[in-house]
Design a protein around this motif. Structure first.
Motif, PDB file in Angstrom:
ATOM      1  N   SER A 147       0.815  -1.218   0.000  1.00 14.70           N
ATOM      2  CA  SER A 147       0.000   0.000   0.000  1.00 14.70           C
ATOM      3  C   SER A 147       0.848   1.268   0.000  1.00 14.70           C
ATOM      4  CB  SER A 147      -0.944   0.012   1.202  1.00 14.70           C
ATOM      5  OG  SER A 147      -0.183  -0.028   2.399  1.00 14.70           O
ATOM      6  N   ASP A 148       2.160   1.154   0.270  1.00 14.53           N
ATOM      7  CA  ASP A 148       3.035   2.324   0.258  1.00 14.53           C
ATOM      8  C   ASP A 148       3.848   2.413  -1.042  1.00 14.53           C
ATOM      9  OD1 ASP A 148       4.554   0.105   0.872  1.00 14.53           O
ATOM     10  OD2 ASP A 148       5.718   1.079   2.444  1.00 14.53           O
ATOM     11  N   GLN A 149       3.287   1.887  -2.131  1.00 15.08           N
ATOM     12  CA  GLN A 149       3.849   1.949  -3.482  1.00 15.08           C
ATOM     13  C   GLN A 149       5.235   1.311  -3.590  1.00 15.08           C
ATOM     14  OE1 GLN A 149       3.361   6.094  -4.689  1.00 15.08           O
ATOM     15  NE2 GLN A 149       1.535   5.460  -5.794  1.00 15.08           N
ATOM     16  N   LYS A 150       5.378   0.170  -2.977  1.00 19.23           N
ATOM     17  CA  LYS A 150       6.594  -0.626  -3.121  1.00 19.23           C
ATOM     18  C   LYS A 150       6.195  -1.971  -3.697  1.00 19.23           C
ATOM     19  CE  LYS A 150       9.338   1.666   0.227  1.00 19.23           C
ATOM     20  NZ  LYS A 150       9.047   2.237   1.476  1.00 19.23           N
ATOM     21  N   ILE A 151       7.087  -2.513  -4.494  1.00 20.85           N
ATOM     22  CA  ILE A 151       6.858  -3.832  -5.068  1.00 20.85           C
ATOM     23  C   ILE A 151       7.818  -4.790  -4.396  1.00 20.85           C
ATOM     24  CG2 ILE A 151       7.158  -5.254  -7.127  1.00 20.85           C
ATOM     25  CD1 ILE A 151       6.120  -2.998  -8.762  1.00 20.85           C
ATOM     26  N   ARG A 152       7.271  -5.881  -3.905  1.00 20.99           N
ATOM     27  CA  ARG A 152       8.100  -6.938  -3.327  1.00 20.99           C
ATOM     28  C   ARG A 152       8.198  -8.050  -4.346  1.00 20.99           C
ATOM     29  NH1 ARG A 152       5.577  -6.876   2.651  1.00 20.99           N
ATOM     30  NH2 ARG A 152       6.526  -4.913   3.283  1.00 20.99           N
ATOM     31  N   LEU A 153       9.423  -8.397  -4.675  1.00 20.68           N
ATOM     32  CA  LEU A 153       9.704  -9.413  -5.686  1.00 20.68           C
ATOM     33  C   LEU A 153      10.402 -10.584  -5.018  1.00 20.68           C
ATOM     34  CD1 LEU A 153       9.956 -10.283  -8.694  1.00 20.68           C
ATOM     35  CD2 LEU A 153      12.106  -9.013  -8.747  1.00 20.68           C
ATOM     36  N   PHE A 154       9.845 -11.780  -5.230  1.00 22.49           N
ATOM     37  CA  PHE A 154      10.416 -12.998  -4.664  1.00 22.49           C
ATOM     38  C   PHE A 154      10.662 -13.979  -5.804  1.00 22.49           C
ATOM     39  CE2 PHE A 154       7.486 -11.170  -1.578  1.00 22.49           C
ATOM     40  CZ  PHE A 154       8.302 -11.024  -0.469  1.00 22.49           C
ATOM     41  N   VAL A 155      11.889 -14.486  -5.894  1.00 21.96           N
ATOM     42  CA  VAL A 155      12.254 -15.452  -6.926  1.00 21.96           C
ATOM     43  C   VAL A 155      12.977 -16.606  -6.238  1.00 21.96           C
ATOM     44  CG1 VAL A 155      13.525 -15.828  -9.088  1.00 21.96           C
ATOM     45  CG2 VAL A 155      12.562 -13.580  -8.587  1.00 21.96           C
ATOM     46  N   GLN A 156      12.623 -17.831  -6.623  1.00 21.03           N
ATOM     47  CA  GLN A 156      13.279 -19.012  -6.069  1.00 21.03           C
ATOM     48  C   GLN A 156      14.739 -19.056  -6.507  1.00 21.03           C
ATOM     49  OE1 GLN A 156      11.584 -22.490  -7.766  1.00 21.03           O
ATOM     50  NE2 GLN A 156      12.722 -22.256  -9.633  1.00 21.03           N
ATOM     51  N   PRO A 157      15.588 -19.795  -5.792  1.00 25.40           N
ATOM     52  CA  PRO A 157      16.993 -19.915  -6.194  1.00 25.40           C
ATOM     53  C   PRO A 157      17.132 -20.563  -7.580  1.00 25.40           C
ATOM     54  CG  PRO A 157      16.701 -20.655  -3.939  1.00 25.40           C
ATOM     55  CD  PRO A 157      15.335 -20.448  -4.509  1.00 25.40           C
ATOM     56  N   LEU A 158      17.976 -19.960  -8.396  1.00 25.34           N
ATOM     57  CA  LEU A 158      18.302 -20.475  -9.727  1.00 25.34           C
ATOM     58  C   LEU A 158      19.809 -20.366  -9.910  1.00 25.34           C
ATOM     59  CD1 LEU A 158      15.554 -18.612 -11.776  1.00 25.34           C
ATOM     60  CD2 LEU A 158      15.541 -21.017 -11.171  1.00 25.34           C
ATOM     61  N   HIS A 159      20.380 -21.217 -10.718  1.00 26.02           N
ATOM     62  CA  HIS A 159      21.826 -21.202 -10.940  1.00 26.02           C
ATOM     63  C   HIS A 159      22.185 -20.268 -12.094  1.00 26.02           C
ATOM     64  CE1 HIS A 159      22.379 -24.368  -8.064  1.00 26.02           C
ATOM     65  NE2 HIS A 159      21.441 -25.076  -8.668  1.00 26.02           N
ATOM     66  N   THR A 160      21.792 -19.008 -11.960  1.00 26.73           N
ATOM     67  CA  THR A 160      22.036 -18.049 -13.032  1.00 26.73           C
ATOM     68  C   THR A 160      21.905 -16.630 -12.498  1.00 26.73           C
ATOM     69  OG1 THR A 160      21.420 -17.452 -15.287  1.00 26.73           O
ATOM     70  CG2 THR A 160      19.625 -17.982 -13.794  1.00 26.73           C
ATOM     71  N   LYS A 161      22.144 -15.687 -13.371  1.00 28.38           N
ATOM     72  CA  LYS A 161      21.878 -14.277 -13.097  1.00 28.38           C
ATOM     73  C   LYS A 161      20.672 -13.871 -13.916  1.00 28.38           C
ATOM     74  CE  LYS A 161      26.512 -12.788 -11.961  1.00 28.38           C
ATOM     75  NZ  LYS A 161      27.602 -11.874 -12.268  1.00 28.38           N
ATOM     76  N   GLY A 162      20.043 -12.782 -13.530  1.00 31.08           N
ATOM     77  CA  GLY A 162      18.885 -12.298 -14.260  1.00 31.08           C
ATOM     78  C   GLY A 162      18.971 -10.806 -14.510  1.00 31.08           C
ATOM     79  N   GLN A 163      18.247 -10.367 -15.504  1.00 31.48           N
ATOM     80  CA  GLN A 163      18.159  -8.937 -15.820  1.00 31.48           C
ATOM     81  C   GLN A 163      16.769  -8.475 -15.399  1.00 31.48           C
ATOM     82  OE1 GLN A 163      20.630  -6.964 -16.976  1.00 31.48           O
ATOM     83  NE2 GLN A 163      19.288  -5.208 -16.808  1.00 31.48           N
ATOM     84  N   LEU A 164      16.712  -7.570 -14.437  1.00 34.95           N
ATOM     85  CA  LEU A 164      15.464  -7.042 -13.914  1.00 34.95           C
ATOM     86  C   LEU A 164      15.242  -5.657 -14.514  1.00 34.95           C
ATOM     87  CD1 LEU A 164      13.198  -7.477 -11.814  1.00 34.95           C
ATOM     88  CD2 LEU A 164      14.717  -6.434 -10.131  1.00 34.95           C
ATOM     89  N   ALA A 165      14.032  -5.401 -15.007  1.00 31.72           N
ATOM     90  CA  ALA A 165      13.752  -4.095 -15.606  1.00 31.72           C
ATOM     91  C   ALA A 165      12.312  -3.679 -15.328  1.00 31.72           C
ATOM     92  CB  ALA A 165      13.979  -4.132 -17.114  1.00 31.72           C
ATOM     93  N   ILE A 166      12.113  -2.380 -15.173  1.00 34.67           N
ATOM     94  CA  ILE A 166      10.773  -1.787 -15.119  1.00 34.67           C
ATOM     95  C   ILE A 166      10.689  -0.863 -16.313  1.00 34.67           C
ATOM     96  CG2 ILE A 166       9.186  -0.295 -13.874  1.00 34.67           C
ATOM     97  CD1 ILE A 166      10.422  -1.287 -11.271  1.00 34.67           C
ATOM     98  N   ARG A 167       9.654  -1.059 -17.118  1.00 35.10           N
ATOM     99  CA  ARG A 167       9.449  -0.242 -18.320  1.00 35.10           C
ATOM    100  C   ARG A 167       8.100   0.459 -18.249  1.00 35.10           C
ATOM    101  NH1 ARG A 167      13.463  -1.457 -21.716  1.00 35.10           N
ATOM    102  NH2 ARG A 167      14.451  -3.482 -21.501  1.00 35.10           N
ATOM    103  N   ASP A 168       8.058   1.678 -18.784  1.00 33.63           N
ATOM    104  CA  ASP A 168       6.792   2.413 -18.811  1.00 33.63           C
ATOM    105  C   ASP A 168       5.936   1.945 -19.980  1.00 33.63           C
ATOM    106  OD1 ASP A 168       7.852   3.643 -21.087  1.00 33.63           O
ATOM    107  OD2 ASP A 168       8.260   5.540 -20.080  1.00 33.63           O
ATOM    108  N   ALA A 169       4.796   2.579 -20.185  1.00 35.18           N
ATOM    109  CA  ALA A 169       3.855   2.178 -21.236  1.00 35.18           C
ATOM    110  C   ALA A 169       4.460   2.312 -22.636  1.00 35.18           C
ATOM    111  CB  ALA A 169       2.573   3.001 -21.137  1.00 35.18           C
TER     112      ALA A 169
END
Length: 117
Positions: A37-59
């Motif tokens: 409710s305070d405009q935060k996003i909680r992201l949970f990802v299970q363990p993986l044997h790699t790296k990831g690219q996280l991005a937020i894109r507008d419309a």
């Protein structure tokens, strides 16, 4: 309005848990996204044997946030979205050939912001 927000959040959570029930435990699909409710996003990802690219894109598809994240021990990250303007955004997590996308809507009233998918 608060009840509608809670109902929508419950529906998203139940849909996400149902959709993930038959997915193998080694995919990025085991990702959970929750908007607070305070405009935060909680992201949970299970363990993986790699790296990831996280991005937020507008419309318009313009990146407003990007980060490379290690998923070796899983990921539990909170993203502050209070500086984003009102509108629709996409959160994507890409690992190799897999991409998961969650759409969320930022409203002028923080209690009305929500994750769509």
């Amino acid at each position: 309005m608060k009840k509608v927000f809670i109902l929508m959040l419950g529906l998203v959570a139940s849909t996400a848990s149902f959709a993930n029930s038959s997915v193998p435990h080694t995919t990025v699909a085991q990702t959970r996204v929750v908007m607070t409710s305070d405009q935060k996003i909680r992201l949970f990802v299970q363990p993986l044997h790699t790296k990831g690219q996280l991005a937020i894109r507008d419309a318009n598809g313009q990146a407003v946030y990007t980060s490379t994240v290690s998923l070796q021990k899983g990921l539990s990250q909170q993203l502050d979205c209070s500086n984003l303007g009102t509108g629709t955004y996409r959160l994507t997590l890409t690992t190799g050939d897999e991409t998961i996308t969650k759409t969320f809507v930022m409203q002028a009233n923080p209690n009305q912001s929500f994750v769509v998918q």
